[in-house]
Design a protein around this motif. Structure first.
Motif, short mmCIF file in Angstrom:
data_model
loop_
_atom_site.label_atom_id
_atom_site.label_comp_id
_atom_site.label_asym_id
_atom_site.label_seq_id
_atom_site.Cartn_x
_atom_site.Cartn_y
_atom_site.Cartn_z
N GLY A 213 -47.21 -25.97 6.07
CA GLY A 213 -47.01 -26.71 4.83
C GLY A 213 -48.32 -26.93 4.09
N ALA A 214 -49.37 -27.24 4.85
CA ALA A 214 -50.69 -27.44 4.24
C ALA A 214 -51.16 -26.17 3.56
CB ALA A 214 -51.70 -27.87 5.31
N GLN A 215 -50.93 -25.03 4.21
CA GLN A 215 -51.31 -23.76 3.59
C GLN A 215 -50.54 -23.54 2.29
OE1 GLN A 215 -50.50 -20.87 6.68
NE2 GLN A 215 -52.62 -20.92 7.40
N ALA A 216 -49.23 -23.74 2.35
CA ALA A 216 -48.41 -23.48 1.17
C ALA A 216 -48.79 -24.40 0.02
CB ALA A 216 -46.93 -23.65 1.52
N SER A 217 -49.01 -25.68 0.32
CA SER A 217 -49.34 -26.61 -0.78
C SER A 217 -50.72 -26.30 -1.34
CB SER A 217 -49.24 -28.06 -0.32
OG SER A 217 -50.30 -28.39 0.52
N THR A 218 -51.67 -25.95 -0.47
CA THR A 218 -53.01 -25.64 -0.95
C THR A 218 -52.99 -24.42 -1.87
OG1 THR A 218 -53.94 -26.57 1.06
CG2 THR A 218 -55.35 -25.13 -0.22
N LEU A 219 -52.25 -23.40 -1.49
CA LEU A 219 -52.15 -22.21 -2.35
C LEU A 219 -51.57 -22.56 -3.70
CD1 LEU A 219 -50.89 -19.54 0.23
CD2 LEU A 219 -53.07 -19.50 -0.99
N MET A 220 -50.55 -23.41 -3.73
CA MET A 220 -49.91 -23.79 -4.99
C MET A 220 -50.82 -24.65 -5.84
SD MET A 220 -47.15 -22.48 -5.54
CE MET A 220 -46.79 -21.19 -4.36
N VAL A 221 -51.43 -25.67 -5.22
CA VAL A 221 -52.26 -26.60 -5.98
C VAL A 221 -53.41 -25.84 -6.63
CG1 VAL A 221 -53.86 -28.54 -5.80
CG2 VAL A 221 -51.67 -28.64 -4.63
N ARG A 222 -54.06 -24.96 -5.89
CA ARG A 222 -55.17 -24.21 -6.45
C ARG A 222 -54.68 -23.22 -7.50
NH1 ARG A 222 -60.19 -24.81 -8.05
NH2 ARG A 222 -61.35 -22.88 -8.09
N GLY A 223 -53.55 -22.57 -7.21
CA GLY A 223 -52.99 -21.62 -8.18
C GLY A 223 -52.68 -22.31 -9.51
N LEU A 224 -52.12 -23.50 -9.44
CA LEU A 224 -51.83 -24.26 -10.66
C LEU A 224 -53.12 -24.68 -11.35
CD1 LEU A 224 -48.87 -26.50 -9.37
CD2 LEU A 224 -48.71 -24.79 -11.18
N ALA A 225 -54.13 -25.08 -10.55
CA ALA A 225 -55.39 -25.58 -11.14
C ALA A 225 -56.11 -24.48 -11.90
CB ALA A 225 -56.29 -26.18 -10.07
N VAL A 226 -56.16 -23.27 -11.36
CA VAL A 226 -56.89 -22.21 -12.07
C VAL A 226 -55.99 -21.44 -13.03
CG1 VAL A 226 -58.59 -21.94 -10.23
CG2 VAL A 226 -56.57 -20.48 -10.23
N GLY A 227 -54.73 -21.86 -13.14
CA GLY A 227 -53.85 -21.22 -14.12
C GLY A 227 -53.29 -19.88 -13.65
N ASP A 228 -53.41 -19.62 -12.35
CA ASP A 228 -52.89 -18.39 -11.78
C ASP A 228 -51.37 -18.36 -11.79
OD1 ASP A 228 -54.48 -16.40 -10.94
OD2 ASP A 228 -54.27 -16.82 -8.80
N VAL A 229 -50.77 -19.52 -11.57
CA VAL A 229 -49.31 -19.63 -11.58
C VAL A 229 -48.92 -20.78 -12.50
CG1 VAL A 229 -49.05 -18.77 -9.22
CG2 VAL A 229 -49.28 -21.20 -9.59
N GLY A 230 -47.72 -20.70 -13.05
CA GLY A 230 -47.23 -21.74 -13.94
C GLY A 230 -45.84 -22.15 -13.53
N LEU A 231 -45.28 -23.12 -14.26
CA LEU A 231 -43.95 -23.60 -13.92
C LEU A 231 -42.92 -22.48 -13.97
CD1 LEU A 231 -43.77 -27.08 -15.71
CD2 LEU A 231 -43.80 -26.63 -13.25
N GLY A 232 -43.14 -21.52 -14.85
CA GLY A 232 -42.18 -20.43 -15.04
C GLY A 232 -42.09 -19.51 -13.84
N ASP A 233 -43.11 -19.55 -12.97
CA ASP A 233 -43.12 -18.64 -11.82
C ASP A 233 -42.35 -19.19 -10.62
OD1 ASP A 233 -44.82 -16.81 -13.16
OD2 ASP A 233 -46.50 -18.14 -12.75
N TRP A 234 -41.75 -20.35 -10.79
CA TRP A 234 -41.12 -21.07 -9.70
C TRP A 234 -40.19 -20.21 -8.84
CZ3 TRP A 234 -40.64 -24.58 -6.23
CH2 TRP A 234 -39.38 -24.93 -5.72
N THR A 235 -39.20 -19.57 -9.45
CA THR A 235 -38.22 -18.84 -8.63
C THR A 235 -38.87 -17.68 -7.88
OG1 THR A 235 -37.56 -17.80 -10.69
CG2 THR A 235 -36.06 -19.41 -9.78
N ARG A 236 -39.80 -16.98 -8.58
CA ARG A 236 -40.45 -15.85 -7.94
C ARG A 236 -41.27 -16.33 -6.74
NH1 ARG A 236 -44.71 -12.22 -10.64
NH2 ARG A 236 -45.10 -10.98 -8.76
N LEU A 237 -41.98 -17.45 -6.92
CA LEU A 237 -42.81 -17.97 -5.84
C LEU A 237 -41.94 -18.46 -4.68
CD1 LEU A 237 -45.48 -19.79 -7.98
CD2 LEU A 237 -45.94 -17.99 -6.32
#
Lengths: 452, 452
Positions: free
Chosen positions: A333-357
């Protein structure tokens, strides 16, 4: 820093013989970078001594060094400085730093200074110190190199030469119309390469990346870094130019924001100073709140365990695998949340990518859970036979999937609710995954082992 | 990104009608920033389509856009590009980007290109592509604006105007002696403000911050950010100028390094691409190793529990507090390690601060442990009476102290052993703190409750 490792000792001697004049003189003479001098003054001297020492330096050097002191030290030094020194500093500092300093002063000092400052400086100061910390407005300087429309290159260079001293950078010059609206930018490089009679309006770049003064400083970092800007213009809703933010200030903010995110990832509230300069009480305060909250989150696991007390009493061997299983869910869980938090922070992923992610996480976490189940089953076999191996392996898959999906969803949910996604810290995700793990494990055990 | 949110749809239509020429033409005409075009091409087109599309653009625009594609996409596009396009790109790209691209090519493509490239470009390319990824050398460009010693300002400006086209930045010009040793730097600002007849040697700044080509890129970030540099010169041991690293490249590295540290903090091995572009297998691989290792670390806790099986059987209620106590130790440890790892990364603390930090951590962790013991004791009282409250409260203090000291020491130890301190990740610290927590809790319970 490495280049000057041997310096502090020598300077230390100068301090033991209390000749602040000599020390100041040494610094003034020393061919040290201002940031290094600032660091050494901070490490070696008290606020009063720094103030005395700075007063002995020529104004230009004093200003440079002061500008590199940390905010906390600036505040302490300013508190013991006399009004005259402060006035000189405020006039000599870049406008953005002057505004920051002004905000650090006591209200009496502020009132005294505003009374004595020249009207123009006073207006600038009040204009710049209006924006709250953390916004683009608070980072900008008003010392901009400006040109009017409708002139040629030769005239532009003349104006630049005349006004350069008052600008923070002249490498990019902004062109404004008579109503002070930003219409273009031109680089000094283009200017000095162009024919003297060429028209500025034709040479300038009209597509500009700009920012509003109340936007978050994280957005400043994103724009400066994405578009490789030397400076980012700040404009109001009517496109009127308010100031610029230079790349070096954006770099400082980037580091500050990364530190804040990293601290948040471990449930530490933002610190205002470096680790060694933060007071013990502030360190305590920045850590205690989440630790206490997490105790109560951890009670869920306790309640889960209490609910299955009979299962545990019937098969105490099950407790052997408890830390391993809930730990694995927490770690995934820590790995998954860290990947998401950083991805959101640098703009790598957005809300629209939810289903794909979500789909990707299901596959990756499924594979991880399976691998870990295979790794742990032999241990289950060894300690409790086939039944336990089955329970432990099966629980592992479910727990890793649960932890991972929780870890990736929580930052999205927070982002959606306009909270900082980094609040989905590793300890929070781990704690919640633990609770899910306890219930999953004992429920599966009760069911598969027929213990109810 | 926000500025162009509505664009992809429109472009999507253009793709569904397969007229790559029209699409390319639209992009060429569009007043979009190259980085935005690069992002949209990546999101919407296959590598082949991107190559076709780029070939239709004027070389300058094509080069700018290509430079902003991510490394993975560059590699894919280069693999399907013809030699002619690649040759054009290699000559038009900034030297550092050209070297990066060259390193991405297959060895056949490399050989073909080296054969056909002009000798001068070939030498530059081989010079720059020599340095391994992650070093200062790999970041530098050789397109530097240079001046000889012993000239005056007017002559300097003449040279600059003539050579500007081939330099990545002309805002800082480096002055080298006849043996190509770096002796000083001068800003364009100073040059255009100075009297035409003034001597360059007297105007230039001689104290320079430099870096060796084999130093780590993290050091590049530190120097550029600390000294607010526009560009950092790279020199060899004889002070000969090899290249410069511009601030925008340093900013990119800063973000990359922060991401790597943040991922490491959750035991995720570095990813080479953004979250959505990393293949599922690579994502799996970056996460699985530590998860498996941590299973075995978690076995320590299991063994601890097995050792105290009799204690648990005698008082099953103790298990209620297990997640809460070991969780708290892990959380406090995660905080302490995160503070240390980040402090070491930004240079806030060093090895020399060890004893001072240890003393501070003892005080802060002691206060935290005490606070948490007070918070948790009433729950112990409620669930098991005075005895349990005593065991739980006392365990909490010891466990929080243990977790915190472990969390702060591990990064220091790793740093001392020349490992990356970030290896002391939150999951690792949490897992080890858990093991300590299990043993502490049950040992104290056995002893205080007289259960042995």
């Amino acid at each position: 820093m490495t280049e000057h490792k041997d310096k502090p000792l020598e300077l230390n001697l100068a301090i033991e013989a209390p000749v602040p004049g000599e020390l100041g003189w040494r610094y003034a003479q020393a061919s040290l970078q201002p940031v290094d001098v600032a660091d050494q003054l901070t490490a070696l001297l008290s606020a009063e001594e720094i103030a005395t020492c700075l007063d002995l330096l020529p104004l230009a050097r004093r200003t440079e060094i002061f500008d590199y002191l940390s905010e906390g030290v600036q505040e302490e030094v300013a508190a013991v400085s006399n009004l005259e020194s402060l006035m000189e500093l405020l006039e000599a500092l870049p406008a953005d730093s002057a505004a920051d300093l002004f905000n650090l002063l006591s209200s009496e000092q502020q009132a005294d200074l505003l009374r004595d400052l020249p009207a123009r400086n006073r207006a600038t100061l009040q204009h710049l110190s209006r924006y709250p910390d953390g916004t683009a407005g608070a980072l900008m300087t008003s010392e901009i190199s400006l040109l009017p429309t409708g002139i040629n290159v030769q005239r532009a260079l003349e104006i630049l030469r005349r006004t350069a001293a008052g600008s923070e950078t002249i490498y990019h010059t902004y062109i404004v119309d008579p109503r002070h609206r930003l219409v273009g930018v031109i680089s000094l490089r283009k200017l000095i390469l162009a024919a003297p009679k060429a028209s500025l309006d034709q040479l300038m770049t009209e597509e500009l990346v700009t920012i509003l003064p109340d936007q978050h400083q994280q957005e400043v970092v994103r724009l400066v870094s994405r578009y490789d800007l030397l400076a980012l213009p700040v404009v109001d809703e009517n496109q009127r130019l308010l100031g610029i933010i230079t790349y070096d200030d954006a770099m400082d903010v980037a580091e500050e924001e990364a530190t804040e995110d990293i601290h948040l990832s471990a449930s530490i509230a933002p610190l205002e100073e470096g680790l060694l300069r933060t007071s013990l009480f502030n360190l305590y305060r920045s850590r205690v709140m989440w630790l206490i909250l997490l105790i109560f989150a951890n009670l869920i696991s306790g309640v889960g365990i209490a609910f299955f007390e009979d299962t545990i009493a019937a098969k105490v061997a099950l407790v052997f695998f408890l830390p391993l299983l809930i730990g694995s869910g927490g770690n995934a869980g820590a790995q998954a949340s860290t990947l998401m938090v950083r991805g959101l922070a640098v703009g790598d992923v957005g809300l629209g990518d939810w289903t794909r992610l979500l789909g990707r996480e299901l596959l990756v976490a499924g594979a991880l859970g399976l691998t870990m189940a295979i790794a742990v089953s032999p241990i289950g076999m060894f300690r409790g036979g086939y039944d336990i191996a089955l329970v432990v392996g099966f629980s592992m898959i479910v727990i890793v999937l649960f932890g991972s999906l929780l870890g990736m969803s929580l930052p999205f949910l927070l982002h959606r609710l306009n909270w900082d996604p980094a609040t989905a810290s590793t300890p929070l995700v781990t704690t919640l995954a633990d609770a899910g793990g306890v219930v999953t494990y004992f429920a599966l055990a009760t069911w598969l082992l027929g213990l109810h």
